[in-house]
Design an enzyme around this catalytic site. Structure first.
Site, PDB file in Angstrom:
ATOM      1  N   HIS A  85       7.536 -23.328   8.559  1.00 12.86           N
ATOM      2  CA  HIS A  85       6.736 -22.872   7.418  1.00 12.86           C
ATOM      3  C   HIS A  85       5.740 -23.949   6.988  1.00 12.86           C
ATOM      4  CE1 HIS A  85       6.217 -20.713   3.478  1.00 12.86           C
ATOM      5  NE2 HIS A  85       5.844 -21.938   3.117  1.00 12.86           N
ATOM      6  N   GLU A  86       6.249 -25.143   6.739  1.00 11.79           N
ATOM      7  CA  GLU A  86       5.360 -26.210   6.276  1.00 11.79           C
ATOM      8  C   GLU A  86       4.372 -26.615   7.370  1.00 11.79           C
ATOM      9  OE1 GLU A  86       5.205 -26.786   3.260  1.00 11.79           O
ATOM     10  OE2 GLU A  86       7.069 -25.831   2.669  1.00 11.79           O
ATOM     11  N   HIS A 145       1.306 -24.537   7.162  1.00 18.21           N
ATOM     12  CA  HIS A 145       0.333 -25.088   6.204  1.00 18.21           C
ATOM     13  C   HIS A 145      -0.442 -26.236   6.848  1.00 18.21           C
ATOM     14  CE1 HIS A 145       1.415 -22.763   2.736  1.00 18.21           C
ATOM     15  NE2 HIS A 145       2.645 -23.238   2.637  1.00 18.21           N
ATOM     16  N   HIS A 188      -3.134 -25.028   9.050  1.00 22.73           N
ATOM     17  CA  HIS A 188      -4.243 -24.549   8.225  1.00 22.73           C
ATOM     18  C   HIS A 188      -5.145 -25.714   7.823  1.00 22.73           C
ATOM     19  CE1 HIS A 188      -5.214 -21.358   4.869  1.00 22.73           C
ATOM     20  NE2 HIS A 188      -6.204 -21.518   5.732  1.00 22.73           N
TER      21      HIS A 188
END
Length: 702
Positions: free
Chosen positions: A490-491, A494, A497
């Site tokens: 999940h992290e 980010h 991104h």
């Protein structure tokens, strides 16, 4: 980089050197950084450097703003809008270091500095946003933008104008003073809230000296507790409110007395006592309401959601209600099933929240032959990291090379140079895995610097992932639970991104997007955690080297889907209470606990426990930027469920799909409306049915 280098680049608006404040070149925060990729020289930065650097950078920012305001030329996109985008670079550099370390490696002294510095920063922000002459120039460009602006230029103009309008620039002088007062109060309150929550988390622990109490616990739990005890100078085993300690104890211990004590402590953090946040919660909510009313909105949610993908309060409320209606009955069935199962093991009475983890784990052990102790050996942290890097390579051609020459802020941190398939430098990635008293709980991605292109020179981002995984012990490496593997992915989403962001303007690149869109790149990455084709590339038993069995992966998926409804409703409860706090239309002076219980009542599955409340430690909405935005996690789950369906259709490593996701989502940042970007990638708008189908609720046993 010196201040002159920062200040001289303001498009058509360079500042004469004589107008610049003198800077102390011996302060590493103000000096040239002769480091790899201009990374921060953390080892040279001392606590004594921060406040002088902040004061100097604030003075520099004021000089830059004055130069824009006093420019005799007519306002243009270049000399006003771009100049505003470029100003404040020195201050941003210092803020990027200080406030990130305040979360990841804080100290009492840093928290004291923050309390002194924050009011100055709030005052500066207000002086800029409420400057009538500056707003007049921005408004002039907004009304007459000229010709030749590209798409990202137009978006920057829109964002800049809206930022001023939403920050009180159009208010009367009297109301501007009120706005200053309210925002200053809010800044101080949110800072104090976060400090209290951290202190309350660190203040509680249970030390156990009787070996019988821990005898039933898996070795990895006992070893972690023993390490915590040793670090605290205690004998035996210690359980704390940090997630790697708290969650395993509740999951594996049958000692209801200790678990109740631990659960109540965790769920009453900052409720009363030395670090009480209950009054601060009310003051934050009421101050936000005042700000919203001042700007012409009935409630704070109305103010926030104008600049979100969802668009308005009714849309968010309808979205949450729709998901709740579609899953609440299944969540109740989850609770009934676990309750009935617990009764067969001798449990009497209602199943309480501190019982939930233990009996769900026992149920999984029996029904799915699955528990963390079985799974963790296949998820050695080093292997997980290798797998995550491998996934980024397969999808986006990225390569990760550790560089010991890049300074780090703590010995636990490792820095990597990130390059693409052509060898282009993309970013520096810092990985900070393990809990410590100086780090707040949870996991997050942040940046020390974003991406931009200025005067033809590209600056690439410095990205950091901060987590709280179980540390290696004297007898075992760091082994992750399945949930922690999901957290890592999940992290890392980010991080992708941020690392793959492209564009001229830092305020638009990477994760600088609407809050309810920012979780799409992170949550879609979690899907690979249950893909055997991916796991087979790296998930091997750390002792035997054998790959994770296919039936274990199937059981993980089944177990995950079994409690999907409960987990979904639990998240909806947080979203609903967030909206309740931020749709208040009158000042609130009531009881925080009662208000929270009423707001969460439609989602209630487990029994309500008096004397507890999450609001006083709910940093996401009271100090972390998710006010009226927590729904965004579920919103993004709908997006990612629909988006990952395309990977499932074409292949989980399909480069054509990955390239489209990179081109339309990851690289674009906030340069366009997120729904436009999503539809361009997927071909249609998302619907909540995609998430409900992904949870497999239609296939649950009757």
């Amino acid at each position: 980089m010196t201040f002159a280098a920062f200040a001289a680049g303001c498009a058509d608006n360079s500042i004469p050197r004589a107008q610049l404040p003198e800077l102390d070149a011996t302060n590493p925060l103000l000096a040239e950084w002769e480091t790899p990729h201009a990374t921060p020289p953390f080892a040279e930065i001392g606590l004594e450097h921060y406040e002088p650097a902040f004061d100097a950078a604030i003075a520099c920012t004021r000089a830059e703003i004055e130069a824009i305001v006093n420019n005799p030329a007519r306002p243009t996109f270049g000399n006003t809008i771009v100049a505003l985008e470029r100003q404040g670079a020195l201050l941003a550099r210092i803020e990027g270091i200080f406030f990130n370390l305040l979360e990841a490696d804080t100290s009492d002294q840093m928290q004291e500095i923050a309390l002194r510095v924050q009011p100055k920063l709030t005052e500066l922000s207000n002086d800029i946003s409420l400057n009538p002459a500056l707003f007049a120039r921005v408004k002039a460009v907004w009304e007459h933008p000229g010709f030749g602006l590209k798409k990202e230029d137009k978006k920057l103009l829109e964002d800049t104008y809206q930022s001023f309008a939403r920050s009180g620039a159009a208010l009367s002088d009297e109301d501007k003073e009120l706005y200053r007062q309210y925002t200053s109060e809010l800044s101080a309150l949110t800072l104090q809230f976060g400090q209290n929550a951290l202190a309350a988390t660190n203040a509680f622990a249970i030390n156990i000296t009787d070996p019988k109490v821990v005898a039933e616990l898996p070795d990895f739990v006992k070893e972690g507790m023993a390490a915590d005890a040793k670090a605290r100078g205690e004998k035996g085993w210690t359980v704390t409110l940090q997630a790697p300690s708290y969650v395993p104890f509740l999951t594996y211990s049958s000692n209801r007395e200790l678990k109740e004590k631990l659960w109540r402590a965790y769920n009453s953090r900052a409720v009363g006592g030395e670090y009480d946040n209950t009054e601060i919660v009310k003051r934050i909510a009421n101050t936000r309401l005042k700000i919203a009313n001042l700007l012409g909105y009935e409630c704070y949610a109305d103010y926030v959601l104008v600049r979100r993908m969802a668009g308005d309060t009714p849309t968010v409320e309808a979205f949450l209600d729709e998901l709740l209606e579609g899953t609440k009955a299944y969540a109740d069935k989850d609770y009934a099933t676990i309750g009935a199962y617990a009764a067969t093991l001798g449990h009497e009475g209602a199943l309480m929240p501190w019982d939930w983890g233990y009996y769900t784990q026992r149920y999984k052990d029996e029904k799915y032959a699955l528990n963390d102790e079985l799974v963790k050996p296949y998820f050695q942290l080093e292997n997980v990291k290798k797998g995550v890097f491998m996934l980024a390579n397969k999808l986006y051609g990225l390569n990760f090379t550790p560089n010991a020459e890049i300074d780090v802020y703590h010995p636990d941190v490792t820095a990597y140079e990130v390059t693409d398939a052509e060898g282009r430098f993309m970013a520096v990635l810092y990985l900070d895995f393990f809990p410590r008293a100086s780090k707040r709980a949870g996991a997050w991605m942040t940046e020390f610097r974003g991406a931009k292109i200025e005067q033809g020179v590209e600056t690439r981002p410095l990205v950091s992932l901060v987590m709280n995984f179980t540390k290696p012990t004297e007898t075992a490496p760091s082994l992750l639970t399945y949930d922690e593997v999901e957290t890592f992915l999940h992290e890392f989403g980010h991080a992708l991104h941020g690392m793959l962001g492209e564009g001229k303007y830092e305020s638009q690149t990477g994760t600088s997007v609407y809050r309810d869109f920012v979780e799409l790149p992170s949550q879609i990455m979690e899907n690979w955690a249950t893909e055997k084709e991916f796991l087979d590339l790296w998930a091997v038993h750390y002792q035997t080297g054998e790959p994770i069995p296919a039936d274990m992966v199937e059981r993980i998926v089944s177990a995950k889907n079994f409690l999907a409804a409960y987990a979904n409703v639990r998240q909806l409860s947080f979203g609903l209470t967030d909206m309740a706090w931020h749709t208040l239309k009158e000042p609130f002076e009531g009881d925080v606990e009662a208000f929270e219980q009423a707001s969460m009542a439609p989602t209630q599955v487990l029994p309500v426990v008096k004397g507890t409340a999450i609001a006083p430690s709910f940093g996401h909405i009271f100090s972390g930027g998710y006010a009226a935005g927590y729904y965004g996690y579920k919103w993004a789950e709908v997006l990612e469920a629909d988006a990952f369906a395309l990977f499932k259709e074409k292949g989980i490593f399909n480069r054509e799909v990955a390239d489209a996701f990179r081109e339309n989502i990851l690289s674009k940042g906030g340069t366009e409306d997120p729904m436009v970007l999503y539809v361009r990638f997927r071909g249609h708008k998302p619907a909540s049915e995609a998430l409900i189908a992904k949870m497999g609720l239609g296939d649950m046993e009757e």
